[in-house]
Design a protein around this motif. Structure first.
Motif, PDB file in Angstrom:
ATOM      1  N   GLY A 331       0.814  -1.210   0.000  1.00 53.85           N
ATOM      2  CA  GLY A 331       0.000   0.000   0.000  1.00 53.85           C
ATOM      3  C   GLY A 331       0.842   1.253   0.000  1.00 53.85           C
ATOM      4  N   SER A 332       0.182   2.409   0.104  1.00 44.61           N
ATOM      5  CA  SER A 332       0.841   3.726   0.116  1.00 44.61           C
ATOM      6  C   SER A 332       0.738   4.327   1.510  1.00 44.61           C
ATOM      7  CB  SER A 332       0.200   4.655  -0.906  1.00 44.61           C
ATOM      8  OG  SER A 332       0.391   4.154  -2.218  1.00 44.61           O
ATOM      9  N   TYR A 333       1.826   4.998   1.946  1.00 43.59           N
ATOM     10  CA  TYR A 333       1.908   5.523   3.305  1.00 43.59           C
ATOM     11  C   TYR A 333       2.537   6.925   3.282  1.00 43.59           C
ATOM     12  CZ  TYR A 333       1.346   0.549   4.326  1.00 43.59           C
ATOM     13  OH  TYR A 333       0.888  -0.745   4.366  1.00 43.59           O
ATOM     14  N   GLU A 334       2.237   7.677   4.330  1.00 39.72           N
ATOM     15  CA  GLU A 334       2.871   8.975   4.552  1.00 39.72           C
ATOM     16  C   GLU A 334       3.794   8.854   5.757  1.00 39.72           C
ATOM     17  OE1 GLU A 334       2.879  11.850   2.970  1.00 39.72           O
ATOM     18  OE2 GLU A 334       1.424  11.342   1.387  1.00 39.72           O
ATOM     19  N   ALA A 335       5.086   9.011   5.546  1.00 42.01           N
ATOM     20  CA  ALA A 335       6.065   9.024   6.629  1.00 42.01           C
ATOM     21  C   ALA A 335       6.686  10.420   6.696  1.00 42.01           C
ATOM     22  CB  ALA A 335       7.130   7.958   6.397  1.00 42.01           C
ATOM     23  N   THR A 336       7.581  10.612   7.661  1.00 41.16           N
ATOM     24  CA  THR A 336       8.183  11.933   7.856  1.00 41.16           C
ATOM     25  C   THR A 336       9.666  11.790   8.124  1.00 41.16           C
ATOM     26  OG1 THR A 336       6.122  12.775   8.821  1.00 41.16           O
ATOM     27  CG2 THR A 336       8.105  14.066   9.186  1.00 41.16           C
ATOM     28  N   LEU A 337      10.466  12.533   7.374  1.00 37.75           N
ATOM     29  CA  LEU A 337      11.892  12.662   7.662  1.00 37.75           C
ATOM     30  C   LEU A 337      12.062  13.782   8.680  1.00 37.75           C
ATOM     31  CD1 LEU A 337      14.964  12.261   7.075  1.00 37.75           C
ATOM     32  CD2 LEU A 337      14.695  13.996   5.296  1.00 37.75           C
ATOM     33  N   VAL A 338      12.791  13.499   9.766  1.00 41.38           N
ATOM     34  CA  VAL A 338      13.004  14.477  10.832  1.00 41.38           C
ATOM     35  C   VAL A 338      14.496  14.823  10.879  1.00 41.38           C
ATOM     36  CG1 VAL A 338      12.725  14.997  13.285  1.00 41.38           C
ATOM     37  CG2 VAL A 338      11.083  13.490  12.119  1.00 41.38           C
ATOM     38  N   ALA A 339      14.804  16.121  10.822  1.00 43.62           N
ATOM     39  CA  ALA A 339      16.175  16.604  10.944  1.00 43.62           C
ATOM     40  C   ALA A 339      16.248  17.445  12.212  1.00 43.62           C
ATOM     41  CB  ALA A 339      16.570  17.424   9.730  1.00 43.62           C
ATOM     42  N   THR A 340      17.074  17.013  13.176  1.00 45.35           N
ATOM     43  CA  THR A 340      17.089  17.624  14.501  1.00 45.35           C
ATOM     44  C   THR A 340      18.470  18.191  14.799  1.00 45.35           C
ATOM     45  OG1 THR A 340      15.448  16.015  15.259  1.00 45.35           O
ATOM     46  CG2 THR A 340      16.641  17.248  16.945  1.00 45.35           C
ATOM     47  N   ALA A 341      18.487  19.454  15.241  1.00 41.70           N
ATOM     48  CA  ALA A 341      19.707  20.099  15.722  1.00 41.70           C
ATOM     49  C   ALA A 341      19.430  20.675  17.105  1.00 41.70           C
ATOM     50  CB  ALA A 341      20.152  21.189  14.755  1.00 41.70           C
ATOM     51  N   ALA A 342      20.434  21.298  17.699  1.00 41.81           N
ATOM     52  CA  ALA A 342      20.271  21.803  19.061  1.00 41.81           C
ATOM     53  C   ALA A 342      19.196  22.870  19.145  1.00 41.81           C
ATOM     54  CB  ALA A 342      21.610  22.355  19.565  1.00 41.81           C
ATOM     55  N   SER A 343      19.091  23.743  18.123  1.00 45.38           N
ATOM     56  CA  SER A 343      18.158  24.865  18.200  1.00 45.38           C
ATOM     57  C   SER A 343      17.020  24.788  17.199  1.00 45.38           C
ATOM     58  CB  SER A 343      18.914  26.186  17.991  1.00 45.38           C
ATOM     59  OG  SER A 343      19.501  26.229  16.701  1.00 45.38           O
ATOM     60  N   LYS A 344      17.071  23.864  16.245  1.00 47.28           N
ATOM     61  CA  LYS A 344      16.052  23.790  15.208  1.00 47.28           C
ATOM     62  C   LYS A 344      15.698  22.339  14.911  1.00 47.28           C
ATOM     63  CE  LYS A 344      16.011  28.254  14.148  1.00 47.28           C
ATOM     64  NZ  LYS A 344      14.819  29.128  14.250  1.00 47.28           N
ATOM     65  N   THR A 345      14.438  22.117  14.523  1.00 45.54           N
ATOM     66  CA  THR A 345      13.988  20.823  14.027  1.00 45.54           C
ATOM     67  C   THR A 345      13.110  21.061  12.809  1.00 45.54           C
ATOM     68  OG1 THR A 345      14.056  19.769  16.211  1.00 45.54           O
ATOM     69  CG2 THR A 345      12.685  18.728  14.528  1.00 45.54           C
ATOM     70  N   HIS A 346      13.409  20.356  11.715  1.00 45.57           N
ATOM     71  CA  HIS A 346      12.604  20.482  10.504  1.00 45.57           C
ATOM     72  C   HIS A 346      12.134  19.098  10.069  1.00 45.57           C
ATOM     73  CE1 HIS A 346      13.206  24.727   9.839  1.00 45.57           C
ATOM     74  NE2 HIS A 346      14.516  24.586  10.005  1.00 45.57           N
ATOM     75  N   ARG A 347      10.950  19.061   9.432  1.00 49.67           N
ATOM     76  CA  ARG A 347      10.360  17.812   8.967  1.00 49.67           C
ATOM     77  C   ARG A 347      10.056  17.909   7.476  1.00 49.67           C
ATOM     78  NH1 ARG A 347       9.085  17.894  14.360  1.00 49.67           N
ATOM     79  NH2 ARG A 347       8.969  15.832  15.372  1.00 49.67           N
ATOM     80  N   LEU A 348      10.176  16.763   6.811  1.00 45.45           N
ATOM     81  CA  LEU A 348       9.900  16.688   5.379  1.00 45.45           C
ATOM     82  C   LEU A 348       8.994  15.485   5.124  1.00 45.45           C
ATOM     83  CD1 LEU A 348      10.703  17.916   2.562  1.00 45.45           C
ATOM     84  CD2 LEU A 348      12.405  16.085   2.436  1.00 45.45           C
ATOM     85  N   PRO A 349       7.796  15.677   4.561  1.00 45.82           N
ATOM     86  CA  PRO A 349       6.916  14.544   4.274  1.00 45.82           C
ATOM     87  C   PRO A 349       7.530  13.608   3.235  1.00 45.82           C
ATOM     88  CG  PRO A 349       5.718  16.635   4.166  1.00 45.82           C
ATOM     89  CD  PRO A 349       7.170  16.970   4.211  1.00 45.82           C
ATOM     90  N   VAL A 350       7.357  12.311   3.438  1.00 48.08           N
ATOM     91  CA  VAL A 350       7.857  11.291   2.513  1.00 48.08           C
ATOM     92  C   VAL A 350       6.680  10.409   2.107  1.00 48.08           C
ATOM     93  CG1 VAL A 350       9.401   9.319   2.211  1.00 48.08           C
ATOM     94  CG2 VAL A 350      10.160  11.314   3.544  1.00 48.08           C
ATOM     95  N   GLN A 351       6.428  10.326   0.815  1.00 51.82           N
ATOM     96  CA  GLN A 351       5.374   9.448   0.300  1.00 51.82           C
ATOM     97  C   GLN A 351       5.998   8.096  -0.033  1.00 51.82           C
ATOM     98  OE1 GLN A 351       2.936  11.130  -2.789  1.00 51.82           O
ATOM     99  NE2 GLN A 351       2.159   9.130  -3.438  1.00 51.82           N
ATOM    100  N   LEU A 352       5.535   7.034   0.672  1.00 52.66           N
ATOM    101  CA  LEU A 352       6.142   5.706   0.574  1.00 52.66           C
ATOM    102  C   LEU A 352       5.132   4.721   0.002  1.00 52.66           C
ATOM    103  CD1 LEU A 352       8.580   3.830   1.453  1.00 52.66           C
ATOM    104  CD2 LEU A 352       7.267   3.435   3.551  1.00 52.66           C
ATOM    105  N   THR A 353       5.585   3.949  -0.986  1.00 48.27           N
ATOM    106  CA  THR A 353       4.759   2.897  -1.585  1.00 48.27           C
ATOM    107  C   THR A 353       5.445   1.553  -1.375  1.00 48.27           C
ATOM    108  OG1 THR A 353       3.921   4.409  -3.276  1.00 48.27           O
ATOM    109  CG2 THR A 353       3.661   2.055  -3.683  1.00 48.27           C
ATOM    110  N   VAL A 354       4.723   0.566  -0.799  1.00 48.23           N
ATOM    111  CA  VAL A 354       5.242  -0.788  -0.602  1.00 48.23           C
ATOM    112  C   VAL A 354       4.640  -1.692  -1.680  1.00 48.23           C
ATOM    113  CG1 VAL A 354       5.414  -2.749   0.964  1.00 48.23           C
ATOM    114  CG2 VAL A 354       5.483  -0.412   1.876  1.00 48.23           C
ATOM    115  N   LEU A 355       5.527  -2.360  -2.436  1.00 49.58           N
ATOM    116  CA  LEU A 355       5.109  -3.225  -3.539  1.00 49.58           C
ATOM    117  C   LEU A 355       5.342  -4.693  -3.176  1.00 49.58           C
ATOM    118  CD1 LEU A 355       6.740  -1.223  -6.467  1.00 49.58           C
ATOM    119  CD2 LEU A 355       4.335  -1.205  -5.794  1.00 49.58           C
TER     120      LEU A 355
END
Length: 590
Positions: A331-355
């Protein structure tokens, strides 16, 4: 023989006319000669000292600002000097020469240092500014007090406050036979920056020191820049000031973006090992200097992700390898890439398909799937996998034959295409290709999805997908510099890139870059090898620059390791821009 009187009169008239003409010519030449030394009007200037009265005790220093104001658009450099200094007092200017803008003004900081043996008293100090024969002066009074009093000290002469944040400056007030309260203040703060003191007033008492904390807060409306401020303490007639340069800067940060794709899309196959891959770059903003750690959130059960590297310091790319076990649900899923530093955190949506591992709709390379039947409006989804391995010339050609009927083939990398989201599409006859080129070239596995949609009833339709002939298994080493470099008019900018860990020569390499500039034809680009040899990449042409096409270079006669540079020359007036990113890929045969 006598000359007739009439001829004498005519002759006399000619002589007089000639004399007058000569006199006029001489006078004109003289006037012109006198006018030529007149210099072009440079205007004038006035000079002032702010404040006009300063006071301090022995073994200390005090400062004031010298202000040069332009008159009649004067904009030349005025050299500053001080006179009337008593023995033991020295004066310094920063800067020592200032040029006001036309009809504006400029400032220099005058620092007066008082030694231990200077007698108490008031001294007139004269400051002069000189340009050519123009000399303008002003006088300020320096009062040297007895040793009783106080001193204000801070650590350092520069301080940074970030826009939208706050910072603190420790302040020490030291008394010397002095017990009156001292009121602290700050002068010269720019708009949008406010100041508060933790303890105010302070009472240092005799031979004691008291600490206070100055908190500077910059609002979102504060403007970036360098501002000279004065931290002062006042008690009765005594005022002590300490100069400091305040830098108001944007908050350091970073951004995330996918390499080679407009979005973070990935497909992974059950039981196939590493079968999905993403490349993500953390790009620095505003002097970012913290390590960034990567992780994933929201992965479905049975799907794992590993990072190489898991931490970048302070910025750079990371590769994410995805693996799906037998237990992973299709199926298809929505995951999230997380980038963490001492003062900032940013997230990037990842569209994942399992075949599924055994997939009836997976196309083999260069084999045609025939006999497809679809009703009007129906769709059929296929996929094709590029295996792991470097592919400097990789591309994917897809085509379909509608048989009896009409339809559209949509192709997308990493996720199933829709009517509006796809990399390419074709609605033609069998000889019409839908081609996807990888840029940058991928050495990790990729899954492409092909969606055939019938516009009318179709019978006997065909679909085929083909890897390009350039596919091979050569190893690759990728180096990139994502730091921004400002490109001003008539300047040369060089962005360095350190290559290390490679053996031997550079082999065949590919280079690509991204620039932002309003006039592409203003630019000349060169790759500079570690030994100084220049490879011309662009000569004031009108081709794309964000991103550029990849260019292949033969570097077999150069050592790979060393500092390579991308040189950008803007030798045409009329616009400035930014070098955003550039990448150097080395391919070699072992």
């Amino acid at each position: 023989m006598a000359i007739p009187l009439q001829r004498l009169r005519v002759f006399a008239q000619h002589v007089c006319a000639f004399a007058l003409l000569a006199l006029a010519t001489t006078t004109g030449a003289h006037a012109q000669t006198q006018a030529s030394p007149t210099a072009i009007n440079t205007g004038d200037f006035s000079l002032g000292i702010d404040p006009g009265n300063v006071a301090t005790s022995r073994e200390s220093s005090v400062f004031a600002y010298v202000v040069v104001t332009s008159i009649d658009r004067f904009s030349r450099p005025a050299v500053l000097t001080a006179s009337g200094l008593p023995a033991g007092v020295t004066a310094s200017f920063s800067p020592a020469s200032i040029s006001p803008p036309p009809s504006g003004n400029a400032r220099s900081r005058l620092t007066l240092a008082i030694a231990a043996g200077v007698p108490a008293g008031t001294y007139p100090i004269t400051v002069s500014g000189k340009y050519d024969k123009l000399v303008r002066s002003a006088t300020a009074n320096l009062t040297v007090t007895a040793d009783s009093g106080f001193k204000v000290t801070v650590s350092g002469t520069q301080h940074i406050t970030y826009i939208g944040g706050s910072s603190q400056v420790p302040i020490t007030v030291t008394g010397n036979d002095f017990s009156d309260p001292v009121m602290l203040s700050v002068a010269g703060l720019p708009a949008g920056v406010t100041a508060t003191f933790g303890l105010n007033p302070v009472s240092p008492r005799a031979k004691a020191a008291v600490n206070s904390t100055l908190t500077l807060k910059a609002s979102a409306q504060a403007q970036q820049g360098k501002y000279p401020i004065t931290i002062s303490g006042a008690s009765g007639p005594i005022t002590r000031g300490v100069p400091m340069d305040l830098y108001v800067n944007p908050d350091p940060d970073f951004t995330l973006w996918t390499i080679g794709r407009s979005r973070a899309l990935v497909a992974v196959t059950q039981q196939a090992g590493i079968s999905g891959w993403l490349e993500i770059n953390a790009r620095p903003l505003h002097a970012w200097n913290q390590p960034i750690a990567f992780s994933m959130e929201g992965l479905p059960p049975g799907v794992t992700a590993s990072f190489s590297p898991a931490v970048v310091n302070p910025y750079g790319p990371t590769s994410i390898a995805f693996t799906a076990s037998t237990d992973a649900s299709i199926g298809s899923y929505e995951a999230t890439l997380v980038a963490t530093a001492a003062s900032k955190t940013h997230r990037l949506p990842v569209q994942l398909t399992v075949l599924p591992y055994l997939d009836a709709n997976r196309l083999a390379n260069d084999l045609t799937r025939v006999g497809i039947t679809l009703k009007a409006g129906e769709s059929l989804l296929f996929n094709v996998m590029k295996p792991e391995g470097a592919a400097p010339g990789f591309y994917l050609n897809t085509q379909f034959g509608p048989g009896t009927g009409a339809g559209t083939l949509y192709v997308r990398e990493g996720a199933p295409p829709t009517d509006t989201e796809y990399h390419c599409r074709t609605s033609g006859v069998w000889s019409t290709f839908c081609r996807v080129d990888r840029d940058p070239h991928a050495d990790f596995p990729l899954t492409y999805f092909l969606r055939l949609k019938a516009r009318t009833d179709m019978t006997g339709a065909s679909v085929m997908a083909t890897y390009g002939d350039g596919y091979d298994a050569r190893p690759r080493a990728v180096f990139a510099n994502p730091a921004d470099h400002l490109i001003n008019d008539n300047t040369v900018v060089e962005s360095p890139l350190t290559v290390a860990g490679l053996n031997g020569n550079g082999g065949i390499a590919c280079i690509s870059y991204r620039l932002s500039h309003p006039h592409r034809t203003d630019l000349k680009l060169e790759l500079i090898a570690p030994d100084g040899k220049a490879y011309l990449l662009r000569e004031h042409s009108n081709g794309p620059i964000n991103p550029s096409p990849e260019q292949t270079l033969d570097l077999t006669d150069k050592v790979a390791n060393g500092v390579w540079k991308l040189r950008v020359t803007d030798d045409v007036s009329g616009g400035s821009g930014t070098l955003l990113h550039w990448t150097l890929d080395f391919f070699r045969k072992d």
